[in-house]
Design a protein around this motif. Structure first.
Motif, PDB file in Angstrom:
ATOM      1  N   VAL A  90      17.508  -0.726  -1.681  1.00 36.78           N
ATOM      2  CA  VAL A  90      16.760   0.749  -1.777  1.00 36.78           C
ATOM      3  C   VAL A  90      16.120   1.053  -2.972  1.00 36.78           C
ATOM      4  CG1 VAL A  90      17.362   3.154  -0.964  1.00 36.78           C
ATOM      5  CG2 VAL A  90      18.853   1.277  -0.234  1.00 36.78           C
ATOM      6  N   ILE A  91      14.995   0.318  -3.088  1.00 42.38           N
ATOM      7  CA  ILE A  91      13.954   0.549  -4.470  1.00 42.38           C
ATOM      8  C   ILE A  91      12.955   0.933  -4.198  1.00 42.38           C
ATOM      9  CG2 ILE A  91      13.071  -0.887  -6.385  1.00 42.38           C
ATOM     10  CD1 ILE A  91      16.218  -1.275  -6.002  1.00 42.38           C
ATOM     11  N   ASN A  92      12.545   2.006  -4.788  1.00 44.70           N
ATOM     12  CA  ASN A  92      11.338   3.058  -4.336  1.00 44.70           C
ATOM     13  C   ASN A  92      10.621   3.138  -5.607  1.00 44.70           C
ATOM     14  OD1 ASN A  92      11.635   4.353  -1.404  1.00 44.70           O
ATOM     15  ND2 ASN A  92      13.829   4.260  -2.586  1.00 44.70           N
ATOM     16  N   VAL A  93       9.154   2.652  -5.602  1.00 46.10           N
ATOM     17  CA  VAL A  93       8.259   2.764  -6.528  1.00 46.10           C
ATOM     18  C   VAL A  93       7.097   3.744  -6.139  1.00 46.10           C
ATOM     19  CG1 VAL A  93       6.839   1.794  -8.576  1.00 46.10           C
ATOM     20  CG2 VAL A  93       8.818   0.736  -7.787  1.00 46.10           C
ATOM     21  N   GLU A  94       6.755   4.888  -6.833  1.00 50.46           N
ATOM     22  CA  GLU A  94       5.920   5.528  -5.895  1.00 50.46           C
ATOM     23  C   GLU A  94       5.133   6.418  -7.184  1.00 50.46           C
ATOM     24  OE1 GLU A  94       8.134   8.205  -3.471  1.00 50.46           O
ATOM     25  OE2 GLU A  94       9.257   6.779  -2.286  1.00 50.46           O
ATOM     26  N   HIS A  95       4.035   7.294  -6.597  1.00 48.29           N
ATOM     27  CA  HIS A  95       3.236   8.452  -7.232  1.00 48.29           C
ATOM     28  C   HIS A  95       2.941   8.079  -8.696  1.00 48.29           C
ATOM     29  CE1 HIS A  95       4.392  10.746  -3.963  1.00 48.29           C
ATOM     30  NE2 HIS A  95       5.569  10.567  -4.037  1.00 48.29           N
ATOM     31  N   SER A  96       2.061   6.944  -8.958  1.00 52.50           N
ATOM     32  CA  SER A  96       1.780   6.400 -10.399  1.00 52.50           C
ATOM     33  C   SER A  96       0.296   6.008 -10.314  1.00 52.50           C
ATOM     34  CB  SER A  96       2.896   5.453 -10.917  1.00 52.50           C
ATOM     35  OG  SER A  96       2.467   5.240 -12.093  1.00 52.50           O
ATOM     36  N   GLN A  97      -0.319   5.914 -11.501  1.00 52.40           N
ATOM     37  CA  GLN A  97      -1.340   5.224 -11.789  1.00 52.40           C
ATOM     38  C   GLN A  97      -0.785   3.958 -12.510  1.00 52.40           C
ATOM     39  OE1 GLN A  97      -5.074   7.058 -13.080  1.00 52.40           O
ATOM     40  NE2 GLN A  97      -4.034   8.797 -12.789  1.00 52.40           N
ATOM     41  N   GLY A 137      -0.742  -2.603 -14.408  1.00 55.56           N
ATOM     42  CA  GLY A 137      -0.061  -3.876 -13.853  1.00 55.56           C
ATOM     43  C   GLY A 137       0.722  -3.810 -12.541  1.00 55.56           C
ATOM     44  N   PRO A 138       1.100  -4.739 -11.944  1.00 48.07           N
ATOM     45  CA  PRO A 138       1.712  -4.704 -10.544  1.00 48.07           C
ATOM     46  C   PRO A 138       2.906  -3.797 -10.644  1.00 48.07           C
ATOM     47  CG  PRO A 138       1.315  -6.935 -11.162  1.00 48.07           C
ATOM     48  CD  PRO A 138       0.804  -6.260 -12.275  1.00 48.07           C
ATOM     49  N   PRO A 139       2.857  -2.922  -9.692  1.00 50.01           N
ATOM     50  CA  PRO A 139       4.231  -2.079  -9.745  1.00 50.01           C
ATOM     51  C   PRO A 139       5.501  -2.780  -9.655  1.00 50.01           C
ATOM     52  CG  PRO A 139       2.645  -1.190  -8.080  1.00 50.01           C
ATOM     53  CD  PRO A 139       2.238  -2.712  -8.442  1.00 50.01           C
ATOM     54  N   VAL A 140       5.656  -3.893  -9.107  1.00 53.82           N
ATOM     55  CA  VAL A 140       6.790  -4.670  -9.000  1.00 53.82           C
ATOM     56  C   VAL A 140       6.707  -6.126  -9.723  1.00 53.82           C
ATOM     57  CG1 VAL A 140       8.765  -5.642  -7.918  1.00 53.82           C
ATOM     58  CG2 VAL A 140       7.932  -3.172  -7.535  1.00 53.82           C
ATOM     59  N   VAL A 141       7.292  -6.473 -10.476  1.00 51.97           N
ATOM     60  CA  VAL A 141       7.029  -8.044 -11.091  1.00 51.97           C
ATOM     61  C   VAL A 141       8.332  -8.780 -11.194  1.00 51.97           C
ATOM     62  CG1 VAL A 141       6.164  -9.439 -13.145  1.00 51.97           C
ATOM     63  CG2 VAL A 141       5.350  -7.135 -12.623  1.00 51.97           C
ATOM     64  N   HIS A 159      10.044  -0.203  -1.383  1.00 49.68           N
ATOM     65  CA  HIS A 159       9.119   0.589  -0.859  1.00 49.68           C
ATOM     66  C   HIS A 159       8.165   1.239  -1.831  1.00 49.68           C
ATOM     67  CE1 HIS A 159       7.738   4.180   1.944  1.00 49.68           C
ATOM     68  NE2 HIS A 159       7.632   4.656   0.549  1.00 49.68           N
ATOM     69  N   LEU A 160       7.045   0.784  -1.764  1.00 50.22           N
ATOM     70  CA  LEU A 160       5.884   1.331  -2.715  1.00 50.22           C
ATOM     71  C   LEU A 160       4.852   2.279  -2.007  1.00 50.22           C
ATOM     72  CD1 LEU A 160       4.920  -2.356  -3.894  1.00 50.22           C
ATOM     73  CD2 LEU A 160       6.687  -0.635  -4.716  1.00 50.22           C
ATOM     74  N   GLU A 161       4.563   3.361  -2.660  1.00 49.60           N
ATOM     75  CA  GLU A 161       3.931   4.726  -1.917  1.00 49.60           C
ATOM     76  C   GLU A 161       3.231   5.386  -3.097  1.00 49.60           C
ATOM     77  OE1 GLU A 161       4.755   8.775   0.271  1.00 49.60           O
ATOM     78  OE2 GLU A 161       6.245   6.932   0.549  1.00 49.60           O
ATOM     79  N   GLN A 162       1.817   5.720  -2.834  1.00 49.82           N
ATOM     80  CA  GLN A 162       0.884   6.369  -3.396  1.00 49.82           C
ATOM     81  C   GLN A 162       1.006   5.770  -4.610  1.00 49.82           C
ATOM     82  OE1 GLN A 162       1.034  10.683  -3.165  1.00 49.82           O
ATOM     83  NE2 GLN A 162       1.673  10.841  -0.942  1.00 49.82           N
ATOM     84  N   ILE A 163       0.349   4.562  -4.944  1.00 42.92           N
ATOM     85  CA  ILE A 163       0.001   4.048  -6.223  1.00 42.92           C
ATOM     86  C   ILE A 163      -1.445   3.842  -6.330  1.00 42.92           C
ATOM     87  CG2 ILE A 163       0.564   2.011  -7.646  1.00 42.92           C
ATOM     88  CD1 ILE A 163       3.339   1.875  -6.276  1.00 42.92           C
ATOM     89  N   THR A 206       7.597  -2.349   2.489  1.00 38.69           N
ATOM     90  CA  THR A 206       6.685  -1.118   2.833  1.00 38.69           C
ATOM     91  C   THR A 206       5.654  -0.906   1.829  1.00 38.69           C
ATOM     92  OG1 THR A 206       8.246  -0.454   4.131  1.00 38.69           O
ATOM     93  CG2 THR A 206       6.434   1.116   4.079  1.00 38.69           C
ATOM     94  N   ILE A 207       4.343  -0.867   1.958  1.00 38.26           N
ATOM     95  CA  ILE A 207       3.411  -0.435   1.150  1.00 38.26           C
ATOM     96  C   ILE A 207       2.548   0.573   1.784  1.00 38.26           C
ATOM     97  CG2 ILE A 207       1.661  -1.454  -0.522  1.00 38.26           C
ATOM     98  CD1 ILE A 207       2.705  -3.774  -0.620  1.00 38.26           C
ATOM     99  N   VAL A 208       2.643   1.584   1.443  1.00 35.96           N
ATOM    100  CA  VAL A 208       1.849   2.901   2.183  1.00 35.96           C
ATOM    101  C   VAL A 208       1.010   3.939   1.168  1.00 35.96           C
ATOM    102  CG1 VAL A 208       3.474   2.676   4.216  1.00 35.96           C
ATOM    103  CG2 VAL A 208       3.973   4.440   2.144  1.00 35.96           C
ATOM    104  N   PHE A 209       0.042   4.486   1.632  1.00 36.79           N
ATOM    105  CA  PHE A 209      -0.707   5.637   1.024  1.00 36.79           C
ATOM    106  C   PHE A 209      -1.186   5.286  -0.379  1.00 36.79           C
ATOM    107  CE2 PHE A 209       2.252   7.777   4.047  1.00 36.79           C
ATOM    108  CZ  PHE A 209       1.316   8.485   4.753  1.00 36.79           C
ATOM    109  N   CYS A 210      -1.582   4.044  -0.377  1.00 36.19           N
ATOM    110  CA  CYS A 210      -2.047   3.697  -1.856  1.00 36.19           C
ATOM    111  C   CYS A 210      -3.558   3.766  -1.895  1.00 36.19           C
ATOM    112  CB  CYS A 210      -1.601   2.107  -2.056  1.00 36.19           C
ATOM    113  SG  CYS A 210       0.268   2.276  -2.463  1.00 36.19           S
TER     114      CYS A 210
END
Length: 417
Positions: free
Chosen positions: A237-244, A247-251, A264-268, A293-297
């Motif tokens: 249950v790892i969520n990374v969201e709402h950012s500019q 670099g890659p959001p997850v490394v 879950h990656l959203e709005q990046i 899941t990668i959504v709304f980017c």
């Protein structure tokens, strides 16, 4: 508070009831003895600088060979780093009622040394948002963390939310539990789990929410989550969201036997050197992701390099993705997104893919094509389609063409040269 228990009335003939009664009495006495053996220091906010009061209580707990420092409701102002040594546990009343506010710039809020310690139930906040250059502005700094527990923390306005002391020699993290953490407002990393030791091992990360819009507008940062030099870790249950992000959001780099359940990656919005949503680096890295899941980017060609994909890998990487969903992207016209690419020879990479799904209406998702951004010198990893352990089909490059070999051995040209 001592444990209260009144033994029930038991018939003389009730042998098993008597045994149970004796067990309950023993448990009560054991619990009370533990409470008496572990002292607690209770503090309330003074309205002024509480740095010395909190550190004095922590030092007293350490001198007593262990104890708990309880920070009550309200806001504690500090101006320097607070250090938690081994066997000391610091807890607030709750993350919504206890706040530790760092008024000093470019300095950690808490540093946990040498393991067997914990930090729980509070909000950690910087009075002024830390810039990307303020690398010491880390809310929670871990050094030689063994069996350390972080739980129910809300971190705001840091350079990095949680970090290993990666600039110090031989720093490691082993058998730790990091759960129920929210990081909001950061300029560096949400979490930077970069080990300076040869390898860190066996830690759990659960219910991590990393986002970067404390005032409602996405801010710029390097990356949401970075893990380097770890083995046998488990994330869920790892969520990374709402950012500019630049670099890659997850490394994941140089990781062995990492299992991620629910990423879950959203709005990046990617900018600068951002070339993938998830990057797996390092020869020998083995990662299994169950549910990506990668959504709304938002993708604009002016912001990102031509070599861009959902996932980037290095040669020698073994990656399993069981369930990948991509949907609802905002994509500049004419720009397509390959599923996976690498910028080097990938002949020894291995990738398992299962249950890919896209609901995009902009034709921005190319999971299996001969797009030149995916390949490098006609050398591409074998992509296996099926369950690990079964006899799979696989995709491979041959003379510039993308081909598929079925479990029965039938070869089909998917994309000609």
């Amino acid at each position: 508070m001592p444990i209260s228990f009144n033994p029930p009335t038991i018939s003389p003939n009730d042998i098993w009831g008597a045994v149970l009664n004796n067990i309950l009495i023993a448990l009560r006495d054991f619990g009370n003895s533990i409470e008496r053996a572990v002292p607690t220091w209770r503090l309330t906010p003074s309205g002024g600088d509480d740095t010395n009061a909190i550190q004095t209580a922590i030092n007293a707990a350490a001198a007593a060979t262990g104890g708990t420092v309880h920070l009550g409701k309200g806001t504690f102002l500090i101006s320097a780093q607070l250090t938690i040594p081994a066997t000391v546990h610091v807890t607030g009343d709750s993350r919504s009622t206890t706040t530790v506010l760092q008024t000093g710039p470019n300095v950690a809020i808490f540093r946990l040394n040498d393991g067997y310690n914990s930090l729980r139930n509070m909000s950690l906040r910087y009075q002024t948002a830390q810039t990307s250059g303020q690398e010491n502005g880390c809310a929670v700094l871990l050094h030689d963390a063994f069996a350390t527990i972080l739980d129910q923390l809300h971190i705001i306005n840091s350079q990095t939310g949680v970090s290993l002391a990666r600039t110090e020699a031989a720093t490691f993290m082993a058998s730790c539990s990091v759960t129920n953490i929210e990081v909001n407002g950061f300029s560096g990393y949400g979490m930077d789990l970069t080990s300076a030791a040869s390898i860190s091992t066996g830690s759990i990360f659960y219910n991590i929410y990393i986002h970067n819009n404390p005032a409602g507008t996405p801010l710029m940062a390097f990356s949401g989550l970075r893990m380097t030099a770890h083995s046998d870790a488990f994330m869920a249950v790892i969520n990374v969201e709402h950012s500019q992000m630049s670099g890659p959001p997850v490394v994941f780099s140089t990781v062995e036997n990492l299992t991620v359940s629910g990423l879950h990656l959203e709005q990046i919005t990617p900018v600068q050197n951002y070339n993938a949503f998830v990057a797996v680096y390092g020869v020998g890295s083995t990662v299994a992701i169950h549910g990506l899941t990668i959504v709304f980017c938002h993708l604009l060609t002016a912001n990102i390099p031509d070599l861009f994909a959902l996932i980037k890998i290095d040669n020698g990487v073994q990656l399993e993705v069981h369930g990948l969903s991509q949907r609802d992207f905002t994509v500049q016209s004419g720009f397509t997104i390959p599923l996976i690419f690498g910028s080097a020879d990938l002949t020894t990479a291995r990738v398992w893919l299962q249950n890919l799904r896209t609901t995009s209406t902009t034709s921005d998702f190319e999971p299996l094509t001969a797009d030149p951004r995916i390949f490098h010198n006609d050398r591409f990893p074998q992509i296996f389609l099926g369950n690990p352990g079964s006899t799979p089909g696989r995709l491979y490059m041959e003379s510039g063409a993308l081909k598929y070999k079925s479990p029965a051995g039938t070869i089909t040209t998917v994309a000609p040269n």
